[in-house]
Design an enzyme around this catalytic site. Sequence first.
Site, short mmCIF file in Angstrom:
data_model
loop_
_atom_site.label_atom_id
_atom_site.label_comp_id
_atom_site.label_asym_id
_atom_site.label_seq_id
_atom_site.Cartn_x
_atom_site.Cartn_y
_atom_site.Cartn_z
N ASP A 274 -15.87 21.17 -21.64
CA ASP A 274 -16.23 19.69 -21.01
C ASP A 274 -15.20 19.35 -20.33
O ASP A 274 -15.48 18.46 -19.44
CB ASP A 274 -16.84 18.86 -21.94
N GLY A 409 -16.94 14.79 -15.51
CA GLY A 409 -16.89 16.05 -14.59
C GLY A 409 -18.45 16.58 -13.68
O GLY A 409 -18.26 16.82 -12.77
N LEU A 410 -19.53 16.39 -14.58
CA LEU A 410 -20.78 16.76 -14.03
C LEU A 410 -21.64 15.60 -12.70
O LEU A 410 -21.57 15.37 -10.77
CB LEU A 410 -21.82 16.79 -14.49
#
Length: 509
Positions: A274, A409-410
């Site tokens: 992640d 991140g997403l």
Amino acid sequence: MKLSVWTYEGPPHVGAIRVATGMKKVHLVLHAPQGDTYADLLFTMIERRNHRPPVTYTTFQARDLGSDTATLFKDACLEAYERFKPDLLLVGASCTAELIQDDPGGLAEALGLPVPVVALELPSYQRKENFGADETFYQIVRKLAHPVERSSEITCNLIGPTALGFRHRDDIVEITKLLNEVGVQVNVCAPMHATPDDITNLGRAHFNVLMYPETGETACRHMERTLGLPFTKTVPIGVSATKEFVEEVLGIIGRSAGESSIASRLPWYSASVDSTYLTGKRVFIFGDGSHVMTAARIAKEEIGFDVVGVGCYNREMARPVRAMAKEFGLDALITEDYLEVEAAIADLSPELILGTQMERHIGKRLGIPCAVISAPVHVQDFPARYSPQMGAEGANVIFDTWVHPLVMGLEEHLLTMFREDFEFSDTAGPSHHAAHSPNQEIVDQPASVTASDQGANVIWLSDAEKELRKIPFFVRGKARRNTEKYATDRGVAQISIETLYEAKAHYAR
Ligand code: SF4
């Protein structure tokens, strides 16, 4: 004269108050005009102490200047001694009192008080708060610490923590734990928590741990000369630095180093998948020298950020900060002018700022996320919860604090994919940090005419402007500036889509 709106450090007498307030059974008599008691608020409000700092101010007024301000000072000393019965009296002057030259040291000596008196020379017009703390503590140690028999078990002193220090309270706990794990007990922690009696016993220890060079280095050097106490040079902030610190300690006490393991979650968290999106994020670091140097190392080696700018406001640390910056291929920014810091940040357009309370404001204005790594700080950085910066737990705290302001991140991915979406639009900012959403007005103004650095005006054609908006918001500022520079350097007056891509290709080389 220098026009200043924000100052990173207070005057040196605030440093003296930080030392006196951190200690016990010490009182400071400060020759100062009426109004200087504002400094009390730093301790009772920002640090939320439950008592007033042990400071008596002479609080002279304009009408006193016609009469005998020296008598006023002597009376204040006598009253303070009678009322507080300290084991050590510190005397000094604030900026205004320095001008009337009453010689607090001589006056206090003449009173013949039954306790030691330390007279402080605080050059208010040349030096600042950290110098004031370092100098005050050095003078106390010089006066009181003498050679005594070493303790039978291996002990050390913790040197440097003061009142109003950024996370000093919890760093002391964390470092004490770390030292105990390698079989070293703490003899005295000073100035924080120490009494004048403790200072006389500093020599019982086998070595000193210099926690904060800014506020304890002069005293450590003095103790090295007069008491034969070596001191540690590594500030244990970050996993690698903590490891090195343990090895340094083991070296001093003559134990073989072996493989020291630091039980922090930071290494795995930053290695976990992640965290991939953190790699290469461009970060700007500013604060006091020690915190900046440790932060730069963590940023680069332990999290994988790209350090694009470093600097510090305390000139005392200019040399090591410059040397470290050079290793990073950078020129250090040594300044106490926040406008210079702001200009450097605007110019570099980093994706994250690690700085002080001032950089938080700058970040807010420029729409760049920021985490605080160094004093000066506001009340929220004297938290109720355990939040060290040093040692294993400190590294955990640092990982969370630095990553938190970033867009996850997403989310970053979604923001880029669905630029027009109401929820994931450019202006939304990190969803978990609503109050800190980037101020797109500034970064992303659809300005069609921009004054570039060179002073020439460049015009953005609307197609190019539209294309620019397709670039993810956190690198858009940089892209805009690069393109403008590219255009100006070549005498191109209008930026078209072609210019944008030519500039991109040019800087990608
Ligand atoms: S004496 Fe110094 S600290 Fe006090 S009010 Fe004047 S300038 Fe400020």
